[in-house]
Motif scaffolding. Structure first.
Motif, mmCIF file in Angstrom:
data_model
loop_
_atom_site.group_PDB
_atom_site.id
_atom_site.type_symbol
_atom_site.label_atom_id
_atom_site.label_comp_id
_atom_site.label_asym_id
_atom_site.label_seq_id
_atom_site.Cartn_x
_atom_site.Cartn_y
_atom_site.Cartn_z
ATOM 1 N N ARG A 191 61.463 0.399 -61.285
ATOM 2 C CA ARG A 191 60.327 -0.142 -62.023
ATOM 3 C C ARG A 191 60.419 0.308 -63.478
ATOM 4 O O ARG A 191 61.002 1.340 -63.790
ATOM 5 C CB ARG A 191 59.007 0.332 -61.394
ATOM 6 C CG ARG A 191 57.768 -0.380 -61.906
ATOM 7 C CD ARG A 191 56.567 -0.141 -60.999
ATOM 8 N NE ARG A 191 55.438 -0.943 -61.415
ATOM 9 C CZ ARG A 191 55.290 -2.233 -61.119
ATOM 10 N NH1 ARG A 191 56.204 -2.857 -60.391
ATOM 11 N NH2 ARG A 191 54.229 -2.916 -61.535
ATOM 12 N N ILE B 48 59.729 10.099 -56.567
ATOM 13 C CA ILE B 48 59.869 9.216 -57.731
ATOM 14 C C ILE B 48 60.406 10.039 -58.899
ATOM 15 O O ILE B 48 59.954 11.167 -59.132
ATOM 16 C CB ILE B 48 58.517 8.592 -58.139
ATOM 17 C CG1 ILE B 48 57.951 7.726 -57.015
ATOM 18 C CG2 ILE B 48 58.653 7.774 -59.421
ATOM 19 C CD1 ILE B 48 56.546 7.225 -57.299
ATOM 20 N N PHE C 72 48.602 4.389 -63.971
ATOM 21 C CA PHE C 72 49.784 5.206 -63.691
ATOM 22 C C PHE C 72 50.016 5.304 -62.176
ATOM 23 O O PHE C 72 51.134 5.074 -61.689
ATOM 24 C CB PHE C 72 49.616 6.598 -64.296
ATOM 25 C CG PHE C 72 50.752 7.539 -64.002
ATOM 26 C CD1 PHE C 72 51.974 7.405 -64.647
ATOM 27 C CD2 PHE C 72 50.606 8.555 -63.066
ATOM 28 C CE1 PHE C 72 53.024 8.265 -64.374
ATOM 29 C CE2 PHE C 72 51.646 9.412 -62.779
ATOM 30 C CZ PHE C 72 52.863 9.271 -63.444
ATOM 31 N N ILE D 48 61.674 5.209 -62.187
ATOM 32 C CA ILE D 48 60.775 4.498 -63.093
ATOM 33 C C ILE D 48 61.186 4.856 -64.520
ATOM 34 O O ILE D 48 61.267 6.037 -64.867
ATOM 35 C CB ILE D 48 59.298 4.878 -62.877
ATOM 36 C CG1 ILE D 48 58.799 4.402 -61.511
ATOM 37 C CG2 ILE D 48 58.423 4.274 -63.983
ATOM 38 C CD1 ILE D 48 57.357 4.785 -61.218
ATOM 39 N N ALA E 191 56.210 1.544 -56.942
ATOM 40 C CA ALA E 191 57.565 2.088 -56.796
ATOM 41 C C ALA E 191 57.775 2.670 -55.408
ATOM 42 O O ALA E 191 58.844 2.503 -54.799
ATOM 43 C CB ALA E 191 57.827 3.152 -57.864
ATOM 44 N N ILE F 51 60.614 9.775 -62.908
ATOM 45 C CA ILE F 51 60.134 9.038 -64.083
ATOM 46 C C ILE F 51 60.915 9.505 -65.303
ATOM 47 O O ILE F 51 60.922 10.696 -65.635
ATOM 48 C CB ILE F 51 58.625 9.247 -64.296
ATOM 49 C CG1 ILE F 51 57.844 8.723 -63.089
ATOM 50 C CG2 ILE F 51 58.161 8.550 -65.578
ATOM 51 C CD1 ILE F 51 56.358 8.985 -63.148
ATOM 52 N N HIS G 267 61.204 9.296 -69.243
ATOM 53 C CA HIS G 267 60.533 8.936 -70.489
ATOM 54 C C HIS G 267 61.618 8.532 -71.485
ATOM 55 O O HIS G 267 62.417 9.366 -71.917
ATOM 56 C CB HIS G 267 59.698 10.105 -71.004
ATOM 57 C CG HIS G 267 58.553 10.443 -70.098
ATOM 58 N ND1 HIS G 267 57.287 9.949 -70.290
ATOM 59 C CD2 HIS G 267 58.490 11.195 -68.970
ATOM 60 C CE1 HIS G 267 56.484 10.392 -69.329
ATOM 61 N NE2 HIS G 267 57.195 11.149 -68.511
ATOM 62 N N TRP H 180 59.852 4.806 -68.145
ATOM 63 C CA TRP H 180 58.628 4.652 -68.929
ATOM 64 C C TRP H 180 59.044 4.592 -70.391
ATOM 65 O O TRP H 180 59.403 5.589 -70.991
ATOM 66 C CB TRP H 180 57.698 5.844 -68.666
ATOM 67 C CG TRP H 180 56.285 5.656 -69.125
ATOM 68 C CD1 TRP H 180 55.780 4.654 -69.885
ATOM 69 C CD2 TRP H 180 55.186 6.526 -68.833
ATOM 70 N NE1 TRP H 180 54.440 4.825 -70.094
ATOM 71 C CE2 TRP H 180 54.050 5.966 -69.466
ATOM 72 C CE3 TRP H 180 55.051 7.711 -68.111
ATOM 73 C CZ2 TRP H 180 52.796 6.575 -69.385
ATOM 74 C CZ3 TRP H 180 53.800 8.315 -68.031
ATOM 75 C CH2 TRP H 180 52.676 7.755 -68.661
ATOM 76 N N HIS I 23 54.166 17.798 -59.569
ATOM 77 C CA HIS I 23 54.954 17.339 -60.715
ATOM 78 C C HIS I 23 56.019 18.376 -61.079
ATOM 79 O O HIS I 23 55.718 19.557 -61.239
ATOM 80 C CB HIS I 23 54.055 17.096 -61.926
ATOM 81 C CG HIS I 23 53.073 15.980 -61.730
ATOM 82 N ND1 HIS I 23 53.379 14.665 -61.956
ATOM 83 C CD2 HIS I 23 51.781 15.993 -61.297
ATOM 84 C CE1 HIS I 23 52.331 13.906 -61.692
ATOM 85 N NE2 HIS I 23 51.344 14.685 -61.289
ATOM 86 N N ILE J 46 57.835 0.853 -66.923
ATOM 87 C CA ILE J 46 56.475 0.889 -67.456
ATOM 88 C C ILE J 46 56.543 0.711 -68.972
ATOM 89 O O ILE J 46 57.275 1.425 -69.661
ATOM 90 C CB ILE J 46 55.773 2.220 -67.129
ATOM 91 C CG1 ILE J 46 55.608 2.390 -65.608
ATOM 92 C CG2 ILE J 46 54.418 2.292 -67.804
ATOM 93 C CD1 ILE J 46 55.045 3.743 -65.201
ATOM 94 N N ASN K 32 51.269 2.009 -60.648
ATOM 95 C CA ASN K 32 52.699 1.768 -60.868
ATOM 96 C C ASN K 32 53.556 2.661 -59.972
ATOM 97 O O ASN K 32 54.595 2.222 -59.468
ATOM 98 C CB ASN K 32 53.048 1.977 -62.339
ATOM 99 C CG ASN K 32 52.758 0.763 -63.188
ATOM 100 O OD1 ASN K 32 53.564 -0.158 -63.273
ATOM 101 N ND2 ASN K 32 51.588 0.748 -63.818
ATOM 102 N N CYS K 33 53.117 3.889 -59.770
ATOM 103 C CA CYS K 33 53.855 4.784 -58.863
ATOM 104 C C CYS K 33 53.780 4.270 -57.421
ATOM 105 O O CYS K 33 54.771 4.334 -56.680
ATOM 106 C CB CYS K 33 53.297 6.203 -58.955
ATOM 107 S SG CYS K 33 53.674 7.047 -60.506
#
Length: 418
Positions: free
Chosen positions: A101, A52, A316, A78, A323, A54, A56, A80, A10, A103, A319-320
């Motif tokens: 995607r 990916i 989680f 993604i 994607a 993400i 927020h 979120w 991450h 979320i 969903n990843c």
């Protein structure tokens, strides 16, 4: 693709200096690389290395700027979304189509008017739900402490950017002399609440604890959670409510928006439709301690099934994985945002978009009284200091003429109401 077969790394980009570092420190301790306010070159490197990305999202001005200047490289994006999209602001439906995607953090988002034009099959294929609660294990064994009186708790920002504007009236309707109202969290509205409380004969009934790192000691002395939120709020899972439920505390909530998805009325909490019903519900729980305990136990069982750490991680990862089954692609949020910060602001206003569009198209020098009235009639959330408001955007982009215009119009309204 099964992501659990891979070592996941991450990397977190933070777009402004954090006010509180506890979550940043926890992420670093867990092995994440955290970059605070990196420059454009570092951002491009981090994104290009990622499988990916993400985002927020809750329509923060820095996020809008980030999306506008997103590097022109193939990405899996993604979004979120951490607001319910039922009120204002709301995710631009074109963002959902542009992203790999999206979320949601509440089932209620599927009811959002902004997504009504998206074909049902696309909405189902491109979206999923990951609740904004990463588990409740720490709250299950919260030990109750004996205490004098009857404590009605609220946990969260003590401000009318979240609370119902008639919050003190709700508390006044309780009419239980043993009741105290324990407000846990930063409290910008403290002075106003204390003033209104004194006017209502509730002096010394409110206890402000300020922000606390660990709410469990507070929960151990709360009998009922009373959370009358504003009728146009953007909240989703609302962690403070389900954490209290995990501790065996029944909540009393307004019958609106996402609250309907958080509790089962009469079983794991009580939904009310008015100030009077709120007072009746709290009194019922005060005078019926056995019923209160039973409801609290059902609330605990309910949330521990729905919001487990295991289900959070699984949803989680799922969903990843969805994607990852899509190829990286060039994405262009810029065409949906518009060219200027004022247009970025307008791009995700849901039902309030039209009012600002009319003002924008009229031109700076042609703001009629009717146009000003339209701007003033928009959501109160757009008039607060932060939380993606006009004033928040103006502070981030001080040279934008339309943001300056709208803050002036709304400033006039604030002066009129004083």
């Amino acid at each position: 693709m099964n992501l659990t077969d891979y070592k996941i790394q991450h990397k977190i980009i933070v777009l402004e200096q954090p006010l509180k570092w506890n979550f940043i420190n926890s992420a670093v301790e867990a092995g994440a690389k955290v970059s605070i306010f990196p420059d454009n070159s570092e951002i491009e490197d981090l994104l290009s290395e990622s499988d990916i990305v993400i985002i927020h999202w809750w329509h923060h001005p820095k996020t809008s700027k980030f999306l506008y200047y997103l590097p022109e490289i193939p990405l899996r994006i993604i979004i979120w979304t951490h607001i319910n999209n039922l009120t204002v602001p709301a995710l631009n439906p074109n963002f959902l189509l542009e992203a790999t995607r999206v979320i949601f953090t509440t089932e209620a988002s599927y009811e959002a008017q902004v997504f009504k034009e998206i074909p049902a099959d696309i909405l189902k294929r491109k979206t999923g739900i990951v609740y904004g609660c990463p588990g409740l294990d720490d709250f299950v064994n919260t030990e109750r402490k004996e205490h004098y009186g009857f404590n009605v708790g609220y946990i969260g920002l003590v401000d009318f950017s979240k609370l119902h504007p008639n919050f003190v009236e709700f508390c006044s309707a309780v009419e239980v002399k043993e009741a105290k109202f324990i407000l846990v969290g930063d409290a910008p509205a403290k002075e106003y609440i204390e003033k209104r409380a004194e006017e209502k004969g509730l002096k010394d009934k409110f206890v402000f604890t300020g922000y606390v790192d660990d709410v469990k000691p507070m929960l151990s002395e709360i009998d009922v959670l009373g959370c009358p939120l504003m009728p146009y709020h953007t909240c989703t899972t609302e962690n403070s409510i389900i954490e209290a439920m995990a501790a065996g505390i029944p909540p009393v909530l307004l019958n609106q928006l996402t609250e309907r998805y958080i509790i089962k009325d009469g079983e794991t909490g009580i939904l009310v439709n008015s100030v009077e019903e709120y007072g009746q519900a709290i009194r019922y729980l005060f005078y019926n301690p056995d019923k209160r305990k039973e409801m609290g136990e059902r609330a605990r069982e309910y949330v521990l099934k729905k919001y487990t750490s295991k289900s959070f991680v699984e949803s989680f990862i799922s969903n990843c994985e969805s994607a990852m089954n899509e190829p990286k692609k060039f994405v262009n949020f810029r065409k949906h945002l518009g060219k200027t910060p004022a247009e970025w602001f307008m791009s995700c206003l849901g039902k309030d978009y039209e009012a600002f569009k009319i003002s924008y198209e009229a031109g700076i020098g042609n703001q009629t009284e009717e146009i000003k009235r339209l701007i003033k009639s928009t959501s109160p959330l757009l008039k607060q200091k932060n939380k993606s408001s006009v004033f928040h955007y103006k502070r981030e982009f001080p040279n934008d003429d339309y943001l300056a215009l709208w803050t002036k119009i709304l400033g006039e309204e604030n002066n009129e109401s004083c």
